[in-house]
Design an enzyme around this catalytic site. Structure first.
Site, mmCIF file in Angstrom:
data_model
loop_
_atom_site.group_PDB
_atom_site.id
_atom_site.type_symbol
_atom_site.label_atom_id
_atom_site.label_comp_id
_atom_site.label_asym_id
_atom_site.label_seq_id
_atom_site.Cartn_x
_atom_site.Cartn_y
_atom_site.Cartn_z
ATOM 1 C CD GLU A 205 7.570 2.606 0.689
ATOM 2 O OE1 GLU A 205 7.827 2.695 -0.498
ATOM 3 O OE2 GLU A 205 8.395 2.875 1.596
ATOM 4 C CD GLU B 263 7.963 9.552 7.714
ATOM 5 O OE1 GLU B 263 8.201 9.043 6.619
ATOM 6 O OE2 GLU B 263 8.300 9.014 8.782
ATOM 7 C CG ASP C 51 -0.277 0.063 2.542
ATOM 8 O OD1 ASP C 51 0.966 0.271 2.608
ATOM 9 O OD2 ASP C 51 -0.978 -0.075 3.568
HETATM 10 C C1 BGC Z 1 6.105 6.071 3.556
HETATM 11 C C2 BGC Z 1 5.798 6.166 2.081
HETATM 12 C C3 BGC Z 1 6.733 7.173 1.425
HETATM 13 C C4 BGC Z 1 8.196 6.921 1.782
HETATM 14 C C5 BGC Z 1 9.095 8.043 1.321
HETATM 15 C C6 BGC Z 1 7.559 5.747 3.729
HETATM 16 O O1 BGC Z 1 7.832 5.584 5.064
HETATM 17 O O2 BGC Z 1 5.300 5.091 4.146
HETATM 18 O O3 BGC Z 1 4.477 6.604 1.898
HETATM 19 O O4 BGC Z 1 6.556 7.106 0.039
HETATM 20 O O5 BGC Z 1 8.321 6.798 3.167
HETATM 21 O O6 BGC Z 1 8.685 9.286 1.848
#
Ligand code: BGC
Length: 360
Positions: free
Chosen positions: A164, A316, A161
Site C-alpha cells: 500500500e 504480522e 503496491d
Molecule cells: C500490508 C498489506 C495488507 C494490509 C492488511 C498492510 O500493512 O502492507 O499488504 O494487505 O496490511 O493486512
C-alpha cells in the site's frame, strides 16, 4: 491443538457471514477485508480442504465487484478516453479493502491497488481446481470479465503496491498478480482466449524489460531496490520459473539483504513498526525452498514461525531484528501494538505446511 488446526479455526472464526475474511480482528486499521489477504486466506483454506470457506469468499468477491460495477465501468471509460491523470490518489478507481458488506472504507488510504484484482482471479482458478466446483466460473462470469476489462484498461497506470505504498510507480509484483489472474482465466473464456493471451504476453514482456536490473527483479520501475514480495513472481504467479536465473539472483539478493535468521523483512528501507520480520514472507521463502530442493531449510522456517505464536495467534511481524528501530515506538503510539493475529500470517503458514506435507 496444532498450529495447523488453530490456523484453520482462526481463519474460519474471522470469516464473516458475508464470506469476507477480516485481515486482523483486533487491529483497528485492519478490521476490513482485503482482496489480497483474503485470496491467500482462501487459497490456504483450499489447501487445508476447507473448500466451503473459500467458496464463500469468492462469492463475496463477486458480490463486491457487482456492487461497484458502475464505478469500474466509469474508470475503464475514463482511462480509455485518456482522462486519467497519473495520480493514484484520486478516487475514481476500485478500492482494495472493503467492509464485510462490501462498502468502501472512508478516509485517507492508498486505495488504488490493482494486484488484488489479479490475485482473486488466480485464487478462484485454484479453488475450482482443488474443489472441483467448475460451475462457479460460469456463475461468476460477469465479475470475472469485468475484472479483466478493468485490469486491462488500468495496468499501465501507477498504483499502490502490495504494501500500500509507492502510488506514483508501477510495480512488477502487481503486474505479476494481474498476469497470473488473467492467465488463470484464459482456459475458461474461450471467446476471449487470444485477447487474454496477448494481454498476458504484454504484461510479461513489460516486467522483463522494465522490472529488472543487474540480472534480478526490482521493487518498482525506477526503484532498483529489492523487495521480498518479488518471490511471488515465481510462486505463485508463474511469471518465471523458480529456477529461472532472474529469480535465482532475486532470491540471493533477498537472502543477503532481507533475511535475518529465519525472519524476512519486506524491503531495506521499511520503517513500518520499525521494519520487523514478516512471518508471511518467511513462509513464502519456505514455499520457495520446498520447490527448489531446500526442504530442510523450509522445515526450519516452519518451526521458527510456529515458535512466534502468541496467545492470540501469529502476528504480522516480529521484532527479533528491526531495520529501523527508532520508528517502532512512534508507530505503537500512533496506531497501537502491531497486528496480532493476522489471518494472512496463518494462511501462509498453512500453505507452507501443505507444501511440506504436514498433516493436521
Ligand atoms: C500490508 C498489506 C495488507 C494490509 C492488511 C498492510 O500493512 O502492507 O499488504 O494487505 O496490511 O493486512
Amino acid at each position: 491443538m496444532t498450529l495447523i488446526e488453530e490456523s484453520v479455526e482462526l481463519i474460519l472464526q474471522h470469516q464473516t457471514h458475508t464470506g469476507a475474511y477480516l485481515a486482523s480482528p483486533v487491529f483497528a486499521h485492519y478490521q476490513y477485508a482485503w482482496l489480497r489477504d483474503g485470496t491467500f486466506s482462501a487459497y490456504a483454506m483450499n489447501r487445508a480442504r476447507q473448500h466451503e470457506s473459500a467458496r464463500k469468499f469468492y462469492k463475496w468477491c463477486d458480490y463486491v465487484i457487482r456492487k461497484h460495477e458502475a464505478k469500474a465501468r466509469a474508470a475503464i471509460a475514463s482511462v480509455q478516453a485518456g482522462l486519467v491523470r497519473n495520480d493514484a490518489g484520486n478516487d475514481r478507481f476500485l478500492h482494495t479493502r472493503y467492509t464485510a458488506e462490501g462498502e468502501e472504507v472512508a478516509g485517507e488510504w492508498g486505495s488504488f491497488q490493482l494486484d488484488g484484482y489479479g490475485t482473486w482471479l488466480w485464487g478462484l482458478a485454484w479453488h475450482v481446481r482443488l474443489s472441483g466446483e467448475h460451475d462457479l466460473i460460469q456463475e461468476l462470469k460477469p465479475s470475472i470479465e469485468l475484472t479483466i476489462d478493468y485490469v486491462k484498461a488500468c495496468w499501465q497506470l501507477p498504483n499502490f503496491d502490495c504494501w500500500e505504498e509507492g502510488g506514483d510507480r508501477i510495480h512488477p509484483v502487481t503486474l505479476g498478480a494481474i498476469y497470473a489472474g488473467v492467465k488463470a482465466m484464459e482456459p475458461y473464456l474461450s471467446n476471449r482466449a487470444s485477447e487474454i493471451a496477448q494481454l498476458g504476453e504484454e504484461l510479461r514482456q513489460f516486467i522483463l524489460e522494465h522490472g529488472t536490473v543487474n540480472g534480478r527483479f526490482m521493487k518498482s520501475v525506477g526503484n532498483d531496490s529489492v523487495d521480498a514480495s518479488l518471490l511471488w513472481l515465481a510462486l505463485p504467479y508463474g511469471v518465471v520459473a523458480v529456477d529461472d536465473p532472474l529469480m535465482v539472483r532475486t532470491v540471493q539478493t533477498i537472502e543477503e539483504e532481507l533475511l535475518q535468521g529465519y525472519g524476512l523483512h519486506r524491503y531495506p528501507a521499511d520503517t513500518y513498526y520499525g521494519g520487523g520480520q514478516w512471518l508471511l514472507l518467511s513462509a513464502w521463502l519456505g514455499w520457495y525452498y520446498v520447490n527448489t530442493g531446500r526442504r530442510e531449510e523450509a522445515e526450519e522456517i516452519a518451526a521458527w514461525i510456529a515458535s512466534q505464536r502468541q496467545q492470540s495467534g501469529l502476528p504480522e511481524q516480529v521484532q527479533e531484528h528491526l531495520l529501523s528501530p527508532d520508528h517502532y515506538k512512534a508507530w505503537v503510539e500512533r496506531a497501537g501494538q502491531p497486528a496480532v493475529p493476522l489471518l494472512w500470517s496463518h494462511a501462509m503458514f498453512l500453505v507452507l505446511a501443505a507444501e511440506l506435507g504436514y498433516k493436521h
